[in-house]
Write a protein that holds these residues in place. Structure first.
Motif, PDB file in Angstrom:
ATOM      1  N   UNK A 202       0.791  -1.005  -0.039  1.00  0.00           N
ATOM      2  CA  UNK A 202       0.187  -0.060  -0.028  1.00  0.00           C
ATOM      3  C   UNK A 202       0.848   1.497  -0.106  1.00  0.00           C
ATOM      4  N   UNK A 203       1.943   1.246   0.735  1.00  0.00           N
ATOM      5  CA  UNK A 203       2.620   2.392   0.863  1.00  0.00           C
ATOM      6  C   UNK A 203       3.298   2.562  -0.256  1.00  0.00           C
ATOM      7  N   UNK A 204       3.884   1.514  -1.194  1.00  0.00           N
ATOM      8  CA  UNK A 204       4.395   1.544  -2.577  1.00  0.00           C
ATOM      9  C   UNK A 204       3.545   2.340  -3.673  1.00  0.00           C
ATOM     10  N   UNK A 205       2.028   2.002  -3.198  1.00  0.00           N
ATOM     11  CA  UNK A 205       1.064   2.732  -4.314  1.00  0.00           C
ATOM     12  C   UNK A 205       0.763   3.773  -3.912  1.00  0.00           C
ATOM     13  N   UNK A 206       1.148   4.187  -2.813  1.00  0.00           N
ATOM     14  CA  UNK A 206       0.584   5.749  -2.560  1.00  0.00           C
ATOM     15  C   UNK A 206      -0.378   5.856  -1.396  1.00  0.00           C
ATOM     16  N   UNK A 207      -0.567   4.986  -0.688  1.00  0.00           N
ATOM     17  CA  UNK A 207      -1.670   4.760   0.426  1.00  0.00           C
ATOM     18  C   UNK A 207      -1.224   4.691   1.446  1.00  0.00           C
ATOM     19  N   UNK A 208      -1.933   5.084   2.789  1.00  0.00           N
ATOM     20  CA  UNK A 208      -1.206   5.073   4.107  1.00  0.00           C
ATOM     21  C   UNK A 208      -1.274   3.728   4.553  1.00  0.00           C
ATOM     22  N   UNK A 209      -2.408   2.961   4.284  1.00  0.00           N
ATOM     23  CA  UNK A 209      -2.283   1.528   4.697  1.00  0.00           C
ATOM     24  C   UNK A 209      -3.332   0.584   3.681  1.00  0.00           C
ATOM     25  N   UNK A 210      -2.933  -0.543   3.858  1.00  0.00           N
ATOM     26  CA  UNK A 210      -3.728  -1.370   3.097  1.00  0.00           C
ATOM     27  C   UNK A 210      -5.335  -1.138   3.227  1.00  0.00           C
ATOM     28  N   UNK A 211      -5.745  -0.590   4.482  1.00  0.00           N
ATOM     29  CA  UNK A 211      -7.204  -0.640   4.572  1.00  0.00           C
ATOM     30  C   UNK A 211      -7.656   0.765   3.814  1.00  0.00           C
ATOM     31  N   UNK A 212      -6.799   1.678   3.534  1.00  0.00           N
ATOM     32  CA  UNK A 212      -7.167   3.068   2.882  1.00  0.00           C
ATOM     33  C   UNK A 212      -7.079   2.590   1.628  1.00  0.00           C
ATOM     34  N   UNK A 213      -6.133   1.625   0.895  1.00  0.00           N
ATOM     35  CA  UNK A 213      -6.356   1.140  -0.563  1.00  0.00           C
ATOM     36  C   UNK A 213      -7.836   0.400  -0.758  1.00  0.00           C
TER      37      UNK A 213
ATOM     38  N   UNK B 255      -9.917  -7.081  12.092  1.00  0.00           N
ATOM     39  CA  UNK B 255      -9.580  -6.922  10.583  1.00  0.00           C
ATOM     40  C   UNK B 255      -9.158  -5.573  10.220  1.00  0.00           C
ATOM     41  N   UNK B 256     -10.004  -4.511  10.641  1.00  0.00           N
ATOM     42  CA  UNK B 256      -9.405  -3.270  10.173  1.00  0.00           C
ATOM     43  C   UNK B 256      -8.251  -2.802  10.927  1.00  0.00           C
ATOM     44  N   UNK B 257      -8.015  -3.240  12.275  1.00  0.00           N
ATOM     45  CA  UNK B 257      -6.651  -2.824  12.771  1.00  0.00           C
ATOM     46  C   UNK B 257      -5.510  -3.559  12.042  1.00  0.00           C
ATOM     47  N   UNK B 258      -5.567  -4.821  11.869  1.00  0.00           N
ATOM     48  CA  UNK B 258      -4.437  -5.313  10.988  1.00  0.00           C
ATOM     49  C   UNK B 258      -4.330  -4.541   9.890  1.00  0.00           C
ATOM     50  N   UNK B 259      -5.304  -4.236   9.256  1.00  0.00           N
ATOM     51  CA  UNK B 259      -4.826  -3.551   7.733  1.00  0.00           C
ATOM     52  C   UNK B 259      -4.749  -1.934   7.810  1.00  0.00           C
ATOM     53  N   UNK B 260      -5.057  -1.343   9.055  1.00  0.00           N
ATOM     54  CA  UNK B 260      -4.942   0.106   9.195  1.00  0.00           C
ATOM     55  C   UNK B 260      -3.319   0.337   9.500  1.00  0.00           C
ATOM     56  N   UNK B 261      -2.576  -0.594   9.689  1.00  0.00           N
ATOM     57  CA  UNK B 261      -1.153  -0.586  10.056  1.00  0.00           C
ATOM     58  C   UNK B 261      -0.365  -0.121   9.053  1.00  0.00           C
ATOM     59  N   UNK B 262       0.435   0.966   9.231  1.00  0.00           N
ATOM     60  CA  UNK B 262       1.261   1.513   8.404  1.00  0.00           C
ATOM     61  C   UNK B 262       2.461   0.478   7.996  1.00  0.00           C
ATOM     62  N   UNK B 263       3.210   0.658   7.198  1.00  0.00           N
ATOM     63  CA  UNK B 263       4.614  -0.167   7.007  1.00  0.00           C
ATOM     64  C   UNK B 263       5.460  -0.177   8.319  1.00  0.00           C
TER      65      UNK B 263
END
Length: 731
Positions: free
Chosen positions: A318-329, A601-609
């Protein structure tokens, strides 16, 4: 090959985890490229000889009823050579688009993409389904090879610069092409997926994302396999019938080993829930409780390290693609839009649910007194006792009225009345002897709409849960009208020989739920497989399934199909009234266990890199998250991280909340029928059919809903149905 396969990911799309649900999908085994992009160059060389393909059913015409795969002829050894050959044909299809000397246009580029890879869809349509219903060691090994292969191919397409250049050229002139609505939508979605999958990234970033995708493919496949093996490995053998005190006779019969005085307990969901509710044996309940919640959490099947690694890789991608987290993507194209939007919605229901759960715990403790402190392994059992005490209602009293054949016919009758269709049983050879098949037709014209196949029983070779899937997607291009082959899968306990299959009411609701998904696939009138059938954002696709659950328990519907399996007597109205009076009982528990999993689920995927890199212990991360939200220690989240296959092996990452979000829609939508005074209101049913079940992904989800309902949904009907109506809420 459809865009669902090419750009969203072959494994996930062809297993149709977009539908999922029942209880409510453990998802399909392989994420593959389900959420991602990759690299156009340096694809490995693939070769397959004519000798390897000789006699391969996937290379032959299927002269079978409805074009059903010839299951009896397909052997495990056929999958790999057929996959290799189909990949080569897919590459040729893509190359033909890219190297076309003509200027890119809608037909030679956009439609070309929608139809590319037909032979690969054919192979994977069977493979992805069979590995979910009748797997074995050989097929599991093949999964570990095939899904990474497909990840590389889908990534290469997503990151093919020349291909995206053609797509963009068509998209840039979209207003001058004179496209109809379906054409325009196909163009819009194709371009959107290329952009979201990183088509504009630099070559260096594409390569890095591609490597992540391939690693994720292997990890998610392994996660699903570990869960299956650990679930099937847990068994408790009982030789003293006294230990089974409290279990109903039909349940004990289903557990009994033929010809032996022995009963076997497993942690398949149907067995687990029934046992935990009925059993008087507290010590045995605790063993089952631990067996269920500690699956895949230690030893060779420990999924904790895999969950951490998957979360880290998704965050990095997600970071590589310009998003804060996987959840944001993930949430960007969904109805919730942002992780904050999803979390805020969940907390609106969490807070009244948690307060209700505390009341429920107190009521159970009052019943037990000072004998012991209520624990997690007591909740199911004593909640049922309190319910019986409050409502004089025993759930077991319902089961004789819910025989599988009658329930199935009840669901069919509802669909027939709502949508003017017929479902007639037909003789078709399925993948397993228990499979039944039905020809679905338009009741007015007799037109064939699709083939519907049902696989209702649990077995060791079948993954847990309930789900809808597809062996063939719908398309109608250049007059070639291809109708779908849709399946529903449950995991009911196989009854003793000669005994009927009697269902708990929650299993009845699950059957209606999955049938709702099935109808979404069967009734589609979209000609492009890219967005035909079950399509739309994750927080919308559960709506067509969940709204149908309301008819399952409607008194006027129960009066039609809920007849005693022995006497034929209709279910007494008194029993229906008691069931409805008790319907909101234990909603505190049900609400908080579900939302706990959704928040996890959300918290696992709101993690930044950076945050994800610091996680070293999955259970400790889980503990901190759940304590922060205030989950009661006696309540387990519906899925703990190590066996949360929806999010770590399937298509629900940052999306498990979708079931509850869709409940806003289904509660509000069914309320519309109740307000008319007729749950089969013809005008409303016609709009539901046109704008929901037939429409696929024709428009954005909120617009489709408004076209059906006439307004945006409100949260009040959901809170009312859960018994929380007294709580203040916003619309």
């Amino acid at each position: 090959m459809t865009r669902k396969s090419l750009l969203v990911g072959s494994a996930a799309a062809l297993a149709l985890v977009v539908t999922a649900c029942g209880e409510k999908p453990d998802a399909a085994n392989a994420e593959a490229a389900a959420e991602a992009p990759a690299e156009e160059a340096n694809l490995p060389e693939i070769s397959v000889s004519d000798a390897e393909l000789e006699g391969n059913p996937f290379r032959q015409e299927w002269d079978t009823p409805y074009g059903v795969p010839p299951f009896a002829e397909i052997e495990d050894a056929h999958y790999m050579p057929a996959t290799k050959k189909a990949i080569l044909e897919l590459r040729a299809d893509i190359d033909a688009i890219v190297s076309n000397p003509e200027e890119p246009d809608f037909e030679n580029t956009i439609v070309g993409l929608d139809t590319a890879g037909a032979s690969l869809n054919r192979v994977l349509g069977v493979f992805s389904n069979i590995t979910n219903t009748d797997t074995n060691d050989t097929l599991s090994e093949l999964e570990a090879e095939i899904w990474p292969m497909l990840t590389r191919e889908t990534d290469a397409i997503s990151f093919n610069d020349a291909l995206f250049t053609r797509v963009k050229a068509v998209y840039d002139q979209r207003d001058r092409l004179g496209l109809d609505e379906q054409d325009a939508r196909l163009l819009e979605l194709t371009h959107r997926e290329f952009v979201r999958n990183g088509a504009a990234l630099s070559p260096e970033v594409k390569a890095e994302v591609a490597a992540i995708n391939e690693e994720l493919s292997g990890l998610t496949t392994k996660f699903g396999r570990n869960l299956l093996l650990s679930t099937k490995a847990f068994k408790i053998e009982i030789t003293d019938e006294a230990e089974l005190a409290g279990l109903s006779d039909d349940f004990k019969s289903a557990l009994k080993v033929d010809g032996e005085d022995k009963w076997v307990l497993t942690v398949d969901r149907s067995v687990y829930e029934t046992f935990m509710t009925q059993s008087e044996n507290r010590e045995l309940r605790e063993k089952m409780f631990d067996g269920y919640r500690l699956r895949a959490s230690e030893g060779e099947y420990d999924n904790g390290p895999l969950a951490i690694k998957i979360a880290q890789l998704r965050a990095k991608r997600a970071e590589l693609m310009g998003y804060k987290s996987h959840a944001h993507y993930q949430l960007e194209p969904r109805m919730a839009k942002t992780p904050k939007g999803a979390e805020e919605f969940l907390l609106k229901v969490w807070e009244p649910g948690l307060e209700r759960a505390k009341e429920e715990r107190a009521a159970m403790q009052e019943m037990v007194g000072d004998e012991f402190q209520i624990a997690g392994h007591d909740w199911w059992h004593y909640a049922e006792k309190v319910r019986q005490d409050l409502y004089a209602f025993d759930d077991n009293a319902l089961k004789p009225y819910f025989e599988l054949g009658a329930v199935r016919q009840g669901a069919f009758d509802v669909a027939s009345r709502l949508f003017d269709i017929t479902l007639e049983p037909v003789e078709v050879d399925g993948w397993n002897p228990v499979v039944t098949a039905y020809d679905v037709k338009d009741a007015n014209t007799g037109e064939h709409l699709g083939l519907f196949m049902m696989d209702m029983y649990a077995r060791d070779s079948k993954r847990g849960g309930a789900w809808m899937s597809s062996y063939r997607n719908t398309s109608n291009i250049n007059g070639d009208n291809v109708r779908p082959i849709i399946t529903n899968n449950l995991n009911l306990i196989t009854p003793a020989e000669g005994e009927p299959t009697l269902m708990r009411f929650d299993e009845v609701e699950t059957l209606f739920h999955e049938f709702g998904h099935g109808l979404h696939g069967l009734l589609t009138q979209i000609r492009y497989s890219t967005f035909s059938g079950v399509d739309g954002p994750r927080d919308y696709t559960e709506f067509p399934a969940q709204i149908l659950e309301h008819w399952a328990g409607a008194p006027e519907v129960l009066a039609e199909y809920a007849n005693h399996y022995e006497t034929g007597e209709p279910i007494p109205m008194e029993l229906i009234d008691k069931m409805n009076a008790a319907a909101t009982f234990n909603q505190g528990f049900k609400t908080t266990e579900f939302i706990a999993a959704s928040l996890l689920d959300l918290r696992w995927h709101m993690l930044t890199s950076e945050e994800a890199a610091e996680i070293t212990d999955a259970r400790e991360f889980e503990r901190k998250v759940l304590e922060e939200y205030g989950l009661l220690p006696e309540i387990e989240p519906r899925y703990r991280s190590q066996y949360f296959s929806h999010i770590f092996a399937g298509g629900y990452s940052a999306g498990y909340y979708a079931y509850l979000w869709s409940e806003i829609l289904d509660a509000d939508g069914f309320t519309a029928f109740r307000e008319t005074g007729d749950i089969y209101d013809p005008e409303l049913a016609a709009r539901l059919k046109k704008w929901v079940y037939e429409a696929g992904g024709l428009r954005e989800a909120d617009e489709l809903y408004r076209n059906f309902r006439g307004s945006d949904p409100t949260i009040e009907p959901l809170l009312k149905l859960r018994g929380f109506a007294e709580q203040p809420s916003e619309g």
